[in-house]
Design an enzyme around this catalytic site. Structure first.
Site, PDB file in Angstrom:
ATOM      1  N   HIS A  36     -22.390  67.379 -58.288  1.00 58.57           N
ATOM      2  CA  HIS A  36     -20.872  67.001 -58.493  1.00 58.57           C
ATOM      3  C   HIS A  36     -20.388  66.344 -57.588  1.00 58.57           C
ATOM      4  O   HIS A  36     -20.163  66.341 -56.362  1.00 58.57           O
ATOM      5  CB  HIS A  36     -19.910  67.521 -59.554  1.00 58.57           C
ATOM      6  CG  HIS A  36     -19.036  67.181 -60.466  1.00 58.57           C
ATOM      7  ND1 HIS A  36     -18.992  65.381 -61.477  1.00 58.57           N
ATOM      8  CD2 HIS A  36     -18.079  66.213 -60.140  1.00 58.57           C
ATOM      9  CE1 HIS A  36     -18.377  64.904 -62.068  1.00 58.57           C
ATOM     10  NE2 HIS A  36     -17.522  65.371 -60.903  1.00 58.57           N
TER      11      HIS A  36
ATOM     12  N   SER B  34     -17.137  60.650 -61.897  1.00 59.40           N
ATOM     13  CA  SER B  34     -16.184  61.946 -62.999  1.00 59.40           C
ATOM     14  C   SER B  34     -15.753  61.648 -63.848  1.00 59.40           C
ATOM     15  O   SER B  34     -15.992  60.078 -65.314  1.00 59.40           O
ATOM     16  CB  SER B  34     -15.810  62.712 -61.946  1.00 59.40           C
ATOM     17  OG  SER B  34     -14.977  64.285 -62.623  1.00 59.40           O
TER      18      SER B  34
ATOM     19  N   GLU C 106     -24.905  68.873 -61.579  1.00 61.07           N
ATOM     20  CA  GLU C 106     -23.523  68.214 -61.886  1.00 61.07           C
ATOM     21  C   GLU C 106     -22.838  69.465 -61.221  1.00 61.07           C
ATOM     22  O   GLU C 106     -22.032  69.422 -60.309  1.00 61.07           O
ATOM     23  CB  GLU C 106     -22.929  67.946 -62.774  1.00 61.07           C
ATOM     24  CG  GLU C 106     -23.814  66.032 -62.954  1.00 61.07           C
ATOM     25  CD  GLU C 106     -22.818  65.058 -62.807  1.00 61.07           C
ATOM     26  OE1 GLU C 106     -22.065  65.305 -61.155  1.00 61.07           O
ATOM     27  OE2 GLU C 106     -23.448  64.315 -61.957  1.00 61.07           O
TER      28      GLU C 106
END
Length: 509
Positions: free
Chosen positions: A422, A191, A323
């Protein structure tokens, strides 16, 4: 075996855990207080005697993360000014020449820490890799570009990035004392951590401090120009009631009050999407990011990498298949197909595509998808997958040691509604499945998959090639075939996955 290690700054006493040696809460820079609050980091002070390194240090004061990430990802430790610290796990401080992996945590550049249980580096140490996790300045302290308002704060928009550089410099000076090889350092992150990796690839001051890089769910697109970042900084100063040039007034504002202003301004960005007020930031969910057109970061990271700024650096890059789905679940009632079409139209019109045509293309491969799932598929591509592909393409032009992965295993948490979301791959990377964060995001994560994914990261840190005996043959990246290792219950190489959807983003990203 010795219970202490001598560093440049003093002697550290270890903690023995999980069969390896851990050194926790080690300062790599001085506390960023007073005139150092928004400035480049400085070296830490030396100490006499033995310093216990048996508990995690403070984390940066920070904005809470939303949704499930707020519940599972908020740091448990104390927040404070002495936040520039790191943690080291090693199999043997007396060893020599072990590969090193330095992990940069995510959290949208405003949250997270390197102390989360899921980032415990014991499994890497068990497998012969010295693992380092770091804390760095977040939000306004780390990424608010104040230089146009206060010339003394020329590095302010990249202070958090320079913290990462300082941690890498500490590694160069000290990691041999922990058994590590300073000439074989891999930086890795997910991230905002992955975005940091992409940015460090383009940062001149980081050159020579690492040999390999792993960018997970973050690439090299996330930075604002100095002009745009200065505009955002001006809005923050208005919230604080601080006049341009009055540095003493800014430094007198308590960090808690700065954080409150940052949170208000972030909410305004999300709610208004006012391009006149926020400029290029309206296309991002992150208010404060690294700043380019600066001495620290001369140009947008992806452009620098495309020119060859990271030539010679081995790169492993990838994303999860779904994600953005985890971000959409909490607000799925807000989406309908007309809403998704309108959102896509705004993004795609500059490239001459209509939102309706793009939505139709996404529906073709997802005929049963709900509107929020269609929105998530498009946002997955916009924010994560396409930037990762652009990074792989850019780096492969200058260095053959480039590899691509896709993490496709779907979480069983919350009835499976998160999908292959994610952050989901992170517990598998660290082989840390038995903790609240891993279970909360993954449900019942299969150890068999960690036994395939974690060794790939170990192999990459060791040699620059993530392949190992438990995986199918994994070709290097090339922009024609686009070979991608898909991690799932059955791992396989897929060439150019979702090619039709990839092409939708030509001339957009």
């Amino acid at each position: 075996m010795t219970a202490t290690v001598k560093t440049t700054y003093g002697v550290l006493r270890r903690l023995k855990e999980h069969g390896v040696h851990a050194f926790l809460g080690v300062p790599f820079a001085a506390p960023p207080v007073g005139p150092r609050r928004y400035a480049a980091p400085e070296r830490p002070a030396r100490w006499d005697g033995e310093r216990p390194a048996t508990s995690s240090g403070p984390v940066c004061l920070q904005q809470p993360m939303p949704g499930v990430f707020g519940a599972l990802g908020s740091p448990k430790g104390q927040a404070g000014d002495d936040c520039l610290n790191l943690n080291v796990w090693t199999p043997d401080p007396g060893a020599r020449g072990l590969p090193v992996l330095l992990w940069i945590h995510g959290g949208a550049f405003y949250g997270g820490s390197g102390t989360a249980p899921v980032y415990n580096g014991a499994a890497f140490a068990r497998d012969g890799v010295v693992c380092v996790t770091i804390n760095y300045r977040l939000g306004a302290q780390g990424f608010c570009h104040l230089a146009e308002h206060f010339p003394e704060l020329r590095d302010s928009g990249n202070a958090g990035l320079l913290d990462q550089v300082a941690a890498l410099q500490w590694v160069q000076e000290n990691i041999a004392a922990f058994g590590g090889d300073p000439g074989n350092v891999t930086i890795a992150g997910e991230s905002a951590g992955g975005m940091s990796v992409g940015t460090l690839l383009a940062t001149p001051r980081a050159r020579g401090l690492f040999r390999r890089a792993v960018a997970q769910s973050g690439a090299a697109h996330n930075a604002f120009s100095a002009a745009n970042a200065a505009r955002i900084a001006g809005h923050l100063l208005q919230h604080l009631g601080v006049a341009r040039g009055d540095l003493q007034a800014l430094l007198a504002v308590p960090p808690e009050r700065v954080l409150e202003a940052q949170i208000r301004l972030s909410a305004e960005l999300v709610m208004s999407r006012d391009r006149e007020r926020f400029g290029e930031a309206v296309g991002s969910p992150i208010l404060l990011q690294p700043t380019f057109d600066t001495e620290v970061l001369p140009e947008r990271p992806i452009a620098a990498i495309a020119r060859g700024a990271a030539a010679g650096i081995d790169l492993l890059v990838g994303t999860t298949t779904e994600e953005a789905k985890i971000f959409m679940v909490e607000m799925k009632a807000l989406f309908s197909e007309p809403v998704v079409e309108a959102l896509l139209d705004r993004v795609m019109r500059p490239a001459g595509r209509s939102g309706r045509d793009v939505l139709t293309a996404y529906k073709a491969s997802r005929p049963d998808a709900q509107p929020h799932e269609l929105a998530a598929a498009a946002e997955t591509d916009r924010l994560f997958r396409i930037p990762a592909l652009r990074l792989a393409d850019a780096q492969a032009r200058h260095h053959a040691g480039t590899w691509m992965y896709d993490f496709a295993w779907r979480s069983t948490a919350r009835g499976g509604e998160f999908g292959a979301c994610h952050f989901l791959e992170v517990p598998f990377v660290f082989d840390q499945l038995d903790n609240e964060q891993a279970r909360g995001i993954a449900g019942t994560p299969p150890q068999e998959l960690a036994d395939k994914l974690h060794p790939a990261w170990v192999a990459f840190a060791r040699s620059g090639d993530p392949g190992h005996a438990g995986l199918p043959a994994w070709p290097r990246w090339d922009s024609e075939r686009r070979p991608t290792l898909r991690f799932d219950s059955q791992c396989e190489v897929v060439c150019d996955p979702a090619a039709a959807e990839r092409k939708l983003w030509d001339d957009v990203l």
